[in-house]
Design an enzyme around this catalytic site. Structure first.
Site, PDB file in Angstrom:
ATOM      1  N   LEU A   1      -1.293   0.736  -2.176  1.00 53.94           N
ATOM      2  CA  LEU A   1      -0.948   0.468  -3.224  1.00 53.94           C
ATOM      3  C   LEU A   1      -0.424  -1.265  -2.870  1.00 53.94           C
ATOM      4  CD1 LEU A   1       1.646   1.997  -4.903  1.00 53.94           C
ATOM      5  CD2 LEU A   1      -0.648   1.686  -6.125  1.00 53.94           C
ATOM      6  N   ASP A   2      -0.863  -2.028  -3.137  1.00 53.79           N
ATOM      7  CA  ASP A   2      -0.413  -3.992  -2.900  1.00 53.79           C
ATOM      8  C   ASP A   2       0.575  -4.166  -2.396  1.00 53.79           C
ATOM      9  OD1 ASP A   2       0.508  -5.325  -4.310  1.00 53.79           O
ATOM     10  OD2 ASP A   2      -1.576  -4.992  -6.011  1.00 53.79           O
ATOM     11  N   VAL A   3       0.774  -4.769  -1.416  1.00 46.94           N
ATOM     12  CA  VAL A   3       2.409  -4.885  -1.227  1.00 46.94           C
ATOM     13  C   VAL A   3       3.187  -5.240  -2.525  1.00 46.94           C
ATOM     14  CG1 VAL A   3       2.183  -7.453  -0.402  1.00 46.94           C
ATOM     15  CG2 VAL A   3       4.090  -6.219   0.632  1.00 46.94           C
ATOM     16  N   ASP A   4       2.707  -5.852  -3.346  1.00 39.67           N
ATOM     17  CA  ASP A   4       3.902  -6.597  -4.485  1.00 39.67           C
ATOM     18  C   ASP A   4       3.717  -5.596  -5.396  1.00 39.67           C
ATOM     19  OD1 ASP A   4       3.985  -8.941  -2.845  1.00 39.67           O
ATOM     20  OD2 ASP A   4       2.070  -9.932  -3.542  1.00 39.67           O
TER      21      ASP A   4
END
Length: 301
Positions: A125-128
């Site tokens: 999952l991307d950081v955001d």
């Protein structure tokens, strides 16, 4: 949200059975796996509720190799290897989906440092983005869950700018071209009746693992994402798990996940993606359990 494909695969039946004792009694292996007491497991066997490698077993003297044989109770696969670990993490925003970030940002070591096993994340999952992330040391299962060709669906809830129209939702479902190829959602819908004209909540389901794919899809239809959470991954759901918390798979979840992995294994062994997506077949006539010789003493694990 890239999925990675470099997880080592355990080959199925790649080597002949090792020269060793005749394994462990089936009821003992089931009890050790937490299915039930040994006496109850014996009842399951005589009632025909146990399959070994797809073959129903009713003999109490049956023996298996827990590290090689596939066992199911009432059609639900059982993990006989106690060294395997399966964890659901509700990843917070601001955490990078890697075990070591070269830029020094918060990473998954914050959640895994107390594990005695070396686990790794299934996909990213991307950081955001927050939400459901799987941590495991089961390489074959991780590959099945991460690889988009196996069609494991993931569900996301996105808060987006603007009022999402029925036309935008239809476009998401029908698909369109992005810079890295065609993409479409398995489903997309507006959540509840929202009076706001400045923001909407959208549920989107897809099995692609391309980088930031949900954000790019919604931006393409004119609704940039302001917050994104993954709520489910195949049969796994976050439920009431709060951000930053972890839990082990439930027995039912693990059984469903193992069923996905085993059916994918059949696909690799000569099936097809179409076969992998079909309902479960009747038990196959595979290799059966090993029967205990009449004079052999109790086997060891």
């Amino acid at each position: 949200m890239d999925d990675f494909d470099d997880i080592p695969l355990a080959g199925r039946e790649a080597e002949p059975a090792p020269e060793r004792s005749d394994g462990v009694r089936l009821q003992k292996a089931l009890a050790a796996a937490g299915v039930a007491s040994r006496r109850v497991c014996e009842q399951y066997i005589t009632q025909g509720r146990i399959e070994v490698n797809g073959v129903v077993v009713t003999e109490l003297g049956s023996r298996i190799f827990p590290d090689r044989d596939e066992v199911a109770v009432d059609g639900t696969p059982i993990q006989l290897d106690p060294s395997k670990r399966y964890v659901v993490l509700n990843k917070p925003t601001g955490v990078v989906s890697t075990m070591r970030d070269e830029q020094g940002r918060p990473d998954l070591r914050e959640f895994t440092r107390e594990f005695s096993e070396r686990v790794y994340n299934v996909g990213r999952l991307d950081v955001d983005t927050s939400g459901l992330l799987i941590l495991t040391n089961d390489g074959e299962l991780a590959h099945v869950l991460a690889h988009p060709s196996f069609g494991v669906e993931k569900t996301y809830i996105a808060r987006v700018d603007g009022r999402v129209s029925a036309k935008a939702l239809q476009r998401l479902r029908q698909g369109f071209e992005l810079e890295d190829g065609f993409i479409k959602a398995d489903s997309a819908r507006l959540l509840a009746d929202q009076p706001s004209r400045t923001a909407s909540l959208v549920e989107i389901v897809l099995h692609s693992g391309r980088n930031r794919i949900v954000r790019r899809m919604l931006e393409e239809v004119g609704h940039p994402v302001t917050a994104l959470v993954r709520r489910s991954f195949g049969p796994l759901n976050l439920g009431t798990l709060r951000e930053g918390q972890m839990r082990e798979f439930t027995t039912l979840e693990l059984g469903r996940i193992l069923k996905l992995a085993r059916r994918a294994g059949e696909q690799r062994d000569g099936g097809s993606l179409t076969q992998a997506a079909e309902p479960a077949r009747e038990p196959k006539q595979g290799r059966g359990p090993r029967q205990a010789p009449p004079t052999r003493s109790k086997g060891r694990r």
